[in-house]
Scaffold this motif. Structure first.
Motif, short mmCIF file in Angstrom:
data_model
loop_
_atom_site.label_atom_id
_atom_site.label_comp_id
_atom_site.label_asym_id
_atom_site.label_seq_id
_atom_site.Cartn_x
_atom_site.Cartn_y
_atom_site.Cartn_z
N UNK A 116 -11.57 -2.60 6.65
CA UNK A 116 -10.67 -2.33 7.29
C UNK A 116 -10.07 -2.97 6.50
N UNK A 117 -9.27 -3.08 5.50
CA UNK A 117 -7.79 -3.52 4.94
C UNK A 117 -7.76 -2.18 4.17
N UNK A 118 -6.34 -1.71 3.65
CA UNK A 118 -6.11 -1.11 2.53
C UNK A 118 -5.34 -1.34 1.02
N UNK A 119 -6.49 -0.65 0.35
CA UNK A 119 -6.31 -1.56 -1.06
C UNK A 119 -4.84 -1.12 -1.46
N UNK A 120 -3.47 -0.97 -0.82
CA UNK A 120 -2.36 -0.36 -0.95
C UNK A 120 -1.73 -2.20 -0.83
N UNK A 121 -1.89 -2.04 0.15
CA UNK A 121 -1.96 -4.02 0.84
C UNK A 121 -2.46 -5.26 0.00
N UNK A 122 -3.18 -4.23 -0.61
CA UNK A 122 -4.30 -5.81 -1.60
C UNK A 122 -3.42 -5.81 -2.85
N UNK A 123 -2.81 -4.54 -2.66
CA UNK A 123 -2.57 -4.33 -4.12
C UNK A 123 -0.87 -5.30 -4.67
N UNK A 124 -0.08 -4.81 -3.38
CA UNK A 124 1.26 -5.31 -3.07
C UNK A 124 1.66 -6.91 -3.01
N UNK A 125 0.01 -7.34 -2.60
CA UNK A 125 0.31 -9.26 -2.77
C UNK A 125 0.28 -9.00 -4.33
N UNK A 126 -0.56 -8.38 -4.52
CA UNK A 126 -1.43 -9.63 -6.43
C UNK A 126 -0.28 -9.09 -6.95
N UNK A 127 0.74 -8.16 -6.84
CA UNK A 127 2.33 -7.40 -7.36
C UNK A 127 3.09 -8.70 -7.21
N UNK A 128 3.66 -8.80 -5.90
CA UNK A 128 4.03 -10.08 -5.23
C UNK A 128 3.93 -11.21 -5.80
N UNK A 129 2.95 -11.57 -5.93
CA UNK A 129 3.15 -12.66 -6.43
C UNK A 129 2.39 -12.93 -8.03
N UNK A 130 2.63 -11.83 -8.59
CA UNK A 130 3.25 -11.98 -10.03
C UNK A 130 4.78 -11.28 -10.49
N UNK A 131 5.65 -10.86 -9.44
CA UNK A 131 6.85 -10.91 -9.76
C UNK A 131 7.63 -12.26 -9.54
N UNK A 132 7.52 -12.91 -8.17
CA UNK A 132 7.80 -14.46 -8.28
C UNK A 132 7.04 -15.29 -8.98
N UNK A 133 6.27 -15.18 -9.88
CA UNK A 133 5.69 -16.13 -10.99
C UNK A 133 6.95 -15.85 -12.30
N UNK A 134 7.00 -14.86 -12.12
CA UNK A 134 7.61 -13.72 -13.72
C UNK A 134 8.95 -14.36 -13.34
#
Length: 541
Positions: A369-387
């Motif tokens: 029921x979830x969308x792939x883009x929503x999951x990818x966005x969360x992963x990218x957001x975590x990476x950006x925050x750490x970097x």
């Protein structure tokens, strides 16, 4: 009313011609009298600026010296005839016919009274006395609170109402029965208010007891057949988890969930992610199910994992067709939150996957029921925050790199080639030493198998020289100097820290001598050859 003389009297008073011919009329047998409308306070100090009223035999109200027709207008009686002279001579026995009314003035009351209103009527012109009303039956004695006894306000109100009724020629004196009815209503209001206050206090007292001492509301059993997926974000505590479960219909209260967490061993170790749970579960059952990995609908990105593996995991969890998430990543990567420095590099046209290196390792909710883009966005957001927290842009220059994107690429190489935590800092130094223009050992060639394997989508440590030399891809670091176009995986925290803080021991070479975990390092080519022989002996080459 009585003192305004009607409309015509008002007109005469302000200087206009009187009605009915415009001239004042005179009676030949008596001196001129002022018109009714001209009796103002300066000329006559009586009440309401007029004569005292009296009543004829039919009960109609009249004025001494002014026989005139009456009519009722808006609830008051006013004169309807012309305001001329008095048609009758004054009565010698009537002091009111020859002089102004004494109420409120300096003359004494004719009857020696106290000046109350209405005044006593002149002799011979009094209204017939009303027949006495039959005495009411004595009422049962009641408490003054219910009867109104001793209430000064009620006496004042009764006096005021009585006076106004007399002045208007109508109205009745308020009775004790009326007062009792009003006081009875007031009593009822007091009872209702007190009852409501007691009820409110009781309710809040009960709620206080429930909150402090009673067990929290909870379901019984392992739940019903209906299931629901609940997403638990990172950084939330027991109360937040409990509220989310309550909102989803899993548990009956957040308090019951927190209590169960504290009672069950390991209950406070619930991780972020998506959980497939049943509705109407007891709090203890919910905690136990969330601790079971089978209930977790998550995608786990491991350090060094390539994006291709992450896309496949997302498709599986969301029950999508193979390649769905990868297509979304390829077509929508610019809208998924990448930092600006990740999309503006000299290798932009050669990068295999723009999201590589930006799906940060961790656990992410991924349920049907979830969308792939929503999951990818969360992963990218975590990476950006750490970097951003690591300050990659500022530190890249000090390490001889052009930008933060290259620093992420170095971290991905460290993660791919290093086998243990202790290897990472040495591996980072190898990369930086080989990139130096002064490198005469490899002439700025990295010569990493990991970059070629990334290009091919394999993990083969036995690559022939013929195969390597025949491939001209920029990811083939045996043929192309410098870094590959971009990261070759998603580096974890340890690899990033190592890339930011390499050793300074002069390491230039490394060999996994056991082919698995044992990596050894060398400074010179001679040392490297000895390590290579050791590897060949171990692997059977």
């Amino acid at each position: 009313m009585y003192g305004d003389g009607g409309w015509e009297g008002q007109q005469a008073h302000i200087g206009q011609q009187p009605a009915y011919g415009g001239q004042p009329q005179y009676h030949p047998q008596q001196p001129q009298q002022p018109q009714y409308g001209e009796w103002v306070q300066e000329h006559q100090p009586g009440y309401g600026q007029g004569q005292y009223p009296y009543y004829d035999e039919q009960g109609h109200q009249q004025y001494a010296g002014h026989p005139q027709q009456q009519y009722q207008h808006h609830g008051t009686w006013e004169a309807s005839g012309p305001h001329g002279q008095m048609p009758y001579a004054p009565d010698p026995g009537d002091p009111y016919g020859q002089q102004p009314a004494a109420y409120g003035g300096e003359q004494s009351d004719f009857y020696g009274g106290d000046g109350s209103y209405p005044p006593p009527q002149p002799p011979g012109r009094r209204r017939p006395e009303p027949e006495p009303e039959p005495e009411a039956a004595p009422e049962e004695e009641q408490h003054p609170f219910f009867t109104g006894g001793g209430d000064d306000d009620d006496d004042d109100e009764e006096h005021e109402l009585h006076s106004r009724s007399d002045r208007r020629g109508k109205g009745k004196k308020p009775t004790k029965k009326g007062r009792k009815r009003r006081n009875g209503c007031a009593c009822m209001v007091v009872v209702l208010v007190l009852g409501g206050a007691v009820g409110t206090a009781g309710y809040f007292g009960y709620k206080y007891y429930q909150n402090r001492f009673a067990p929290a509301p909870d379901y019984a059993g392992a739940g019903i057949d209906e299931t629901v997926t609940v997403e638990i974000p990172k950084g939330v505590g027991g109360w937040d988890i409990g509220r989310r479960l309550k909102d989803a219909g899993v548990v009956k209260s957040a308090a019951a969930f927190v209590h169960a967490q504290n009672e069950i061993s390991g209950g406070n170790s619930i991780q972020a992610g998506a959980y497939l749970l049943k509705k109407q579960m007891s709090a203890a059952s919910a905690v136990k199910m969330m601790l079971d990995p089978k209930s977790q609908n998550n995608v786990v990105v491991t350090p060094g994992e390539r994006n291709a593996g992450v896309y496949e995991a997302i498709d599986k969890k969301l029950e999508l067709a193979d390649g769905t998430t990868q297509k979304v990543a390829r077509n929508e990567y610019k809208s998924l939150g990448l930092p600006s420095w990740a999309q503006n590099t000299q290798y932009a046209g050669e990068i295999k996957d723009p999201l590589e290196g930006f799906l940060f390792p961790g656990t992410y909710p991924a349920a049907k029921g979830m969308k792939p883009d929503s999951i990818l966005k969360q992963m990218v957001a975590d990476a950006k925050s750490r970097y951003d927290a690591s300050g990659l842009t500022a530190k890249a220059r000090s390490l001889g790199l052009n930008n933060a994107f290259e620093l992420v690429t170095v971290a991905s190489l460290v993660q791919a080639e290093g086998k243990t935590h202790d290897d990472f800092r040495k591996m980072a130094e190898v990369v930086y030493n080989r990139l130096k223009p002064t490198n005469t050992e490899t002439n700025q060639l990295l010569q990493f198998d990991s970059t070629y394997n990334y290009l091919k989508g394999t993990s083969n440590i036995h690559i022939s020289l013929k195969e390597i030399n025949s491939n001209s891809s920029p990811y083939n670091t045996y043929r192309h100097k410098g870094l590959p176009p971009g990261p070759i995986g998603n580096p974890g925290e340890d690899a990033i820290m190592a890339a930011l803080n390499p050793t300074h021991d002069g390491w230039m070479y490394f060999v996994a001598t056991d082919g698995v975990n044992n990596t050894e390092f060398a400074r010179t080519n001679a040392e490297f050859l000895r390590l290579k022989e050791k590897f060949n002996a171990t692997s059977g080459n």
